[in-house]
Design a protein around this motif. Structure first.
Motif, PDB file in Angstrom:
ATOM      1  N   ALA A 325       9.325   3.604  -9.760  1.00  0.00           N
ATOM      2  CA  ALA A 325       8.466   3.481  -9.284  1.00  0.00           C
ATOM      3  C   ALA A 325       8.755   2.701  -7.439  1.00  0.00           C
ATOM      4  CB  ALA A 325       7.436   2.932  -9.469  1.00  0.00           C
ATOM      5  N   GLU A 326       9.333   2.048  -7.731  1.00  0.00           N
ATOM      6  CA  GLU A 326       9.147   1.157  -6.713  1.00  0.00           C
ATOM      7  C   GLU A 326      10.517   1.758  -5.347  1.00  0.00           C
ATOM      8  OE1 GLU A 326      11.739  -1.994  -7.242  1.00  0.00           O
ATOM      9  OE2 GLU A 326      13.574  -1.676  -7.898  1.00  0.00           O
ATOM     10  N   ARG A 327      11.117   3.008  -5.632  1.00  0.00           N
ATOM     11  CA  ARG A 327      11.277   4.205  -4.237  1.00  0.00           C
ATOM     12  C   ARG A 327      10.521   4.890  -3.759  1.00  0.00           C
ATOM     13  NH1 ARG A 327      17.080   4.093  -4.811  1.00  0.00           N
ATOM     14  NH2 ARG A 327      17.750   2.977  -6.532  1.00  0.00           N
ATOM     15  N   PRO A 328      10.598   4.704  -2.374  1.00  0.00           N
ATOM     16  CA  PRO A 328       9.329   5.575  -1.726  1.00  0.00           C
ATOM     17  C   PRO A 328       9.675   6.978  -1.991  1.00  0.00           C
ATOM     18  CG  PRO A 328       9.923   3.467  -0.174  1.00  0.00           C
ATOM     19  CD  PRO A 328      10.539   3.371  -1.657  1.00  0.00           C
ATOM     20  N   TYR A 330       9.442   8.602  -5.120  1.00  0.00           N
ATOM     21  CA  TYR A 330       9.114   9.373  -6.017  1.00  0.00           C
ATOM     22  C   TYR A 330       7.878   8.951  -5.433  1.00  0.00           C
ATOM     23  CZ  TYR A 330      13.937  10.051  -7.771  1.00  0.00           C
ATOM     24  OH  TYR A 330      15.669  10.094  -7.172  1.00  0.00           O
ATOM     25  N   LYS A 331       6.990   8.567  -4.343  1.00  0.00           N
ATOM     26  CA  LYS A 331       6.181   7.905  -4.188  1.00  0.00           C
ATOM     27  C   LYS A 331       4.759   8.751  -4.810  1.00  0.00           C
ATOM     28  CE  LYS A 331       2.640   6.544  -1.217  1.00  0.00           C
ATOM     29  NZ  LYS A 331       2.373   5.912   1.011  1.00  0.00           N
ATOM     30  N   LYS A 332       5.200  10.314  -4.908  1.00  0.00           N
ATOM     31  CA  LYS A 332       3.722  11.735  -5.139  1.00  0.00           C
ATOM     32  C   LYS A 332       3.947  11.278  -7.113  1.00  0.00           C
ATOM     33  CE  LYS A 332       7.845  14.881  -5.412  1.00  0.00           C
ATOM     34  NZ  LYS A 332       8.886  14.285  -4.949  1.00  0.00           N
ATOM     35  N   GLU A 335       1.117   8.552  -6.938  1.00  0.00           N
ATOM     36  CA  GLU A 335       0.393   8.067  -6.119  1.00  0.00           C
ATOM     37  C   GLU A 335      -1.369   8.543  -6.148  1.00  0.00           C
ATOM     38  OE1 GLU A 335       1.484   9.165  -2.023  1.00  0.00           O
ATOM     39  OE2 GLU A 335       1.710  11.656  -2.608  1.00  0.00           O
ATOM     40  N   ILE A 396       4.732  -0.533  -4.026  1.00  0.00           N
ATOM     41  CA  ILE A 396       3.976   0.656  -2.433  1.00  0.00           C
ATOM     42  C   ILE A 396       2.208   0.853  -2.363  1.00  0.00           C
ATOM     43  CG2 ILE A 396       4.683   3.295  -2.110  1.00  0.00           C
ATOM     44  CD1 ILE A 396       6.809   3.003  -3.420  1.00  0.00           C
ATOM     45  N   PHE A 397       2.146   0.361  -3.816  1.00  0.00           N
ATOM     46  CA  PHE A 397       0.291   0.477  -3.946  1.00  0.00           C
ATOM     47  C   PHE A 397      -0.317  -0.799  -3.657  1.00  0.00           C
ATOM     48  CE2 PHE A 397       2.664   3.829  -6.065  1.00  0.00           C
ATOM     49  CZ  PHE A 397       2.850   5.333  -5.385  1.00  0.00           C
TER      50      PHE A 397
END
Length: 966
Positions: A325-328, A330-332, A335, A396-397
């Motif tokens: 989750a903390e890796r941009p 894999y944001k998709k 999200e 990220i969120f």
């Protein structure tokens, strides 16, 4: 020590006695075993007992004793004798693998650990056959043998997880992979096939899955440093089987025990660890497999129950999601708002709730509860993992996550308010969410240092925390009381100073709580508050703020130690130490009470020391009192001597190894503060030179300090015949790379304080020993210490005497000392006082030894150049590449490590003091005086021998001193 039936019976009897409940019998047996372990064949006798018909508990005791023997003695230290005979080393390696495979599992575990300890030192260079032996047994159809090998491989390879990267490590791992990886992968494939074939056989399945657990752990170790080519090539095979194993739900592997994880849970937990490692470190290679594992692990989480046996599995599964989750990139995957909501509802919220199992832990095992909750060992708990997942998502969120949890916290608090008695767990969860999720930055020393916008820290404290602390009954709703104290502890740097001071009486009251967790948190909370610094770097809560509470505070802390569950509560003792220090001079009226309680506790715990941290803070507390009282009233030292000599004498008489280094430190401090007669200490002096005391590395620093204190304060009372013992200690220390600096500390005090006529007969012998060690084993550390000693000798005994003494050993030897030691290494000397001693000593050599300008004239300018470099250039910190220092803590043996007492510290001794206010001006004046005695000699030497920059510096010194060279 022959391998005979009689010796086996004797050894078995002593091993039986080490299991005795009687401390005296147990210690006697342990001391006997310690005394005979240096004998040839001792380890072989232990191994022989494992293959003997003695009782099972004696065989296990022999296995544990053997493992500990290997742990203490296998490592060989350059300057120490080998405690294991060469023939025993060879014999052990020849028989241990086969013996391990024949023994029951408990003994097999001990021997497996012993093999890994030997392997750490000898594998692969001195034991290349080990991996061949292991691989040969991997093809066995007997899973008891296979598991023995896998257990050993796991024990041997797991250090790869924490070793620093080095060429030596890469070489070893490559050797392992070349000889082990292919057969290991084949074994994994075969075992997976066996698991399928025996899916209806509960006995076979359990054994097979035990093997798979070990294989998954070995996979983790072998892949930790870097992804090996073999595993990259076979990734599809391993990952396919990992996914299969995550989905296994064979009823035959499920256990009825709700607390203990079974082999299936262990396998799945380790696979989560393995794929987390790949997701974090080998993103590119693992990328194609990752989405499938996210799905598989998500399904695992939402179908796994709340039972304790699943805790590690759930924790590792959540940690995998957090790492993704903390890796941009894999944001998709996260999200969509529905996904975030689902994670919150189905994963985070259920795993943050306070369960019945947590409540039972709070009541029945408070030490473990405390370790998890405030010591940071909760890394494998559901709550911690859920918290880590939220913080990963926040990177990220942050806005939607914080908004989501703000609503959740409000709902929990409303639920609690509607029925506080029934819904107290809702408030606990809300507080946990706040204390865990508000933190963006946290340190052990300062608590929370940066917060998020989840809640207002101060408002939350006033509304929800203070009410629990103000409650009159400290024994109701204990878990919420503990939560409240933890809140204050964590947010101590965020809350207002006035609020914290107002809170102190409430914290003191909670020290009387019956719950071990509550009174421990109260003690820890007060200790942490007293460490908080303000913007001026002074204590935010000072002596004036707490002196009104001093008596109640200390009495309540000591009362914690009266609870049977907290008789050696390290948090309470640490708080006592901190309070004594914070109360400062205002503690004086309380010293008789405190001293009585501390000495009684010291006598109690010395009978069977079991809590190292508690013991350390106990001795620190004594030091604080001595320090404070002697500052206010220097004669108070005698009061402490009167109270402490009895327990200290008993500790030394009983040889309580854990406490002896502490006793030496406090005795040193008492002598250093002593204004009067040293008679009691002089009576102790001969006993400090007993060789057995010097065998334990943990004793050496405090013993040297104690002897230094006696030499400094009682030099005139040391009879010449006692000097042999002192020099014997010096000789032993100087022979050791680990302790040679301690030998110099002792020697320097002997030279500085003992009368010259007492020392003179031994000077040549001392110098011979120093040069023998220099010739046999030269290290930078040794040379630096040697230069300081030579310089101090020149100051105390005159420079000419130093030169003459060295030349008496061998003609013109002083020239070699200047050329090969002083000129090359003077600039490496470290420490202000050490550099000061060298500067003055070298100045005396240059200017007060006539022989230098005759016999060694060609070296005069080189030494002056080295002195000017010492003055003007930075310290030379370079160390030869082939030189490896041995740290004292790494020295093997049956030892108690040395723990320095912070409050027993002493001022650094400066033998020069204010004798020479300015060393550069002193050099200039001494050169001026030498020039007057030798007109026309110095200027040509300086012009031809000094570098231009050094000449400029020298001219500045001469000009500042008003000196002109003739």
């Amino acid at each position: 020590m022959e391998v005979t039936e009689g010796n086996l019976i004797t050894l078995a009897n002593y091993l039986q006695e080490t299991l005795s409940s009687d401390v005296t019998t147990r210690r006697k047996a342990e001391k006997f075993l310690e005394s005979v372990e240096i004998n040839q064949n001792y380890p072989m006798l232990l191994l022989k007992l494992l293959d003997n018909s003695v009782d099972a508990h004696i065989r296990l005791s022999a296995a544990v004793t053997f493992k500990n023997y290997i742990k203490r003695n296998w490592r060989q230290v350059d300057d120490s004798p080998d405690k294991i005979h060469a023939s025993d080393r060879t014999a052990i390696k020849q028989v241990i693998v086969d013996l391990m495979l024949k023994t029951p599992e408990q003994i097999q575990n001990q021997l497996s650990d012993a093999i890994s300890i030997i392997g750490r030192e000898d594998f692969p260079d001195k034991w290349p056959d080990l991996i061949r032996e292991m691989v040969e047994h991997l093809v066995s159809r007997d899973f008891h043998i296979v598991n023995g090998i896998l257990r050993t491989a796991h024990s041997l390879f797991k250090r790869y997880r924490h070793e620093f990267k080095s060429q030596e490590l890469w070489t070893e791992i490559k050797f392992v992979l070349d000889n082990f990886a292919a057969q290991f992968t084949q074994l994994f494939i075969t075992t997976m096939q066996l698991a399928e074939n025996h899916s209806n056989d509960p006995v076979a399945l359990k054994v097979i899955f035990s093997s798979i657990v070990l294989m998954c752990k070995i996979f983790y170790s072998l892949n930790y440093q870097d992804i090996p080519e073999h595993f990259e090539d076979n990734m599809a095979t391993w990952m396919a089987h990992f996914k299969t194993l995550l989905q296994v739900d064979n009823k035959l592997l499920q256990t009825q025990d709700e607390d203990e994880a079974g082999v299936l849970e262990q396998v799945k937990s380790q696979i989560c660890d393995n794929v987390t490692l790949y997701a974090q470190k080998y993103d590119e290679e693992f990328g194609p497999h990752l989405p499938d594992f996210v799905t598989a692990i998500w399904n695992l989480l939402v179908t796994t129950g709340q039972q304790v046996k699943y805790d590690l599995l759930v924790s590792n599964a959540i940690q995998f999601l957090a790492s993704v989750a903390e890796r941009p990139s894999y944001k998709k995957l996260f999200e969509e708002s529905n996904t975030l909501g689902s994670i919150c509802e189905k994963v985070i919220v259920p795993n943050m709730q306070f369960r019945t199992a947590d409540e039972e832990l709070f009541e029945d095992n408070p030490d473990e509860y405390i370790r998890r909750d405030i010591e940071g060992s909760d890394i494998d708990t559901r709550r911690r993992a859920a918290c880590d997942l939220v913080q990963a998502l926040c990177k990220i969120f942050e806005e939607p996550v914080i908004q989501n949890f703000s609503q959740y916290i409000q709902a929990l608090l409303q639920q609690y308010s509607s029925n506080p008695t029934a819904n107290w767990k809702c408030k606990d969860t809300a507080i946990y969410l706040v204390t865990s999720l508000v933190s963006k930055g946290q340190t052990q020393k300062h608590g929370i240092t940066q917060t998020s916008s989840l809640v207002n820290i101060t408002d939350f404290y006033q509304t929800y925390i203070l009410t629990d602390l103000q409650s009159a009954d400290v024994n109701t709703q204990s878990i919420l009381k503990a939560d409240a104290l933890k809140y204050v502890m964590i947010f101590r740097t965020q809350l207002q100073r006035e609020a914290l001071i107002a809170c102190i009486p409430h914290i003191i009251r909670h020290m009387a709580a019956e719950s071990p967790v509550v009174h421990t948190y109260a003690a820890h909370c007060i200790e942490r508050l007293l460490t908080v610094k303000n913007a001026q770097n002074t204590a935010m809560i000072g002596t004036a703020d707490i002196q009104q509470f001093g008596s109640d505070l200390l009495l309540n802390l000591f009362n914690i130690l009266n609870f049977s569950t907290s008789s050696e509560n390290e948090y309470a003792m640490k708080a006592i130490m901190r309070c004594l220090s914070a109360l400062n001079d205002s503690v004086m009226p309380l010293i008789p009470m405190v001293l009585g309680k501390l000495t009684q506790k010291l006598l109690d715990v010395s009978k069977n020391p079991s809590k190292p941290h508690f013991n350390h803070y106990l001795f620190e507390s004594i030091c604080v009192m001595v320090r404070v009282a002697s500052r206010v009233n220097p004669t108070a030292v005698t009061t402490f001597e009167g109270a402490l000599f009895a327990p200290f004498t008993e500790i030394l008489r009983q040889d309580v190894q854990e406490f002896v280094p502490y006793v030496f430190q406090i005795l040193s401090m008492l002598i250093e503060l002593q204004q009067n007669e040293l008679a009691p200490y002089m009576a102790l002096f001969p006993h400090l030179l007993v060789p057995v005391l010097w065998e334990r590395p943990g004793n050496i620093p405090p013993l040297v300090r104690l002897l230094q204190a006696i030499i400094q304060k009682g030099a005139k009372q040391i009879e010449p015949d006692k000097l042999n013992g002192l020099l014997g200690a010096f000789q032993k220390l100087i022979a050791s790379k680990a302790n040679d600096h301690e030998g110099f500390y002792l020697l320097n005090y002997i030279i500085e304080f003992l009368p010259q006529d007492v020392i003179s007969p031994y000077i040549n012998q001392i110098f011979m020993l120093l040069f023998q060690r220099l010739q046999s084993s030269k290290t930078t550390k040794y040379i630096k210490s040697l230069l300081v000693f030579f310089s101090l000798f020149a100051i105390k005994y005159e420079a000419s005497v130093l030169i003459q003494t060295i030349d008496n050993i061998q003609a013109k030897m002083f020239g070699m000392v200047v050329e090969r030691l002083y000129v090359i290494d003077l600039q490496k000397v470290s420490g202000n006082i050490e550099r000061k001693i060298c500067a003055l000593g070298v100045t005396k050599l240059l200017t007060e030894a006539p022989v230098f300008l005759t016999t060694y004239e060609s070296l005069w300018a080189s030494l002056l150049q080295a002195l000017l470099s010492l003055f003007e250039l930075p310290e030379d910190e370079s160390i030869p590449e082939d030189e490896h220092f041995i740290e004292i803590d790494d020295t093997p043996g049956y030892q108690i490590a040395y723990s320095q007492l912070a409050f027993a510290g002493r001022k650094e001794h400066d033998p020069i003091g204010n004798l020479v206010p300015d060393l550069k001006i002193n050099l200039a004046k001494c050169l001026g005086k030498l020039s007057e005695q030798n007109p026309g000699r110095l200027t040509p030497l300086i012009k031809s021998g000094l570098q231009p920059e050094a000449t400029q510096y020298l001219q500045m010194y001469l000009q500042s001193a008003g000196v002109n060279l003739m």
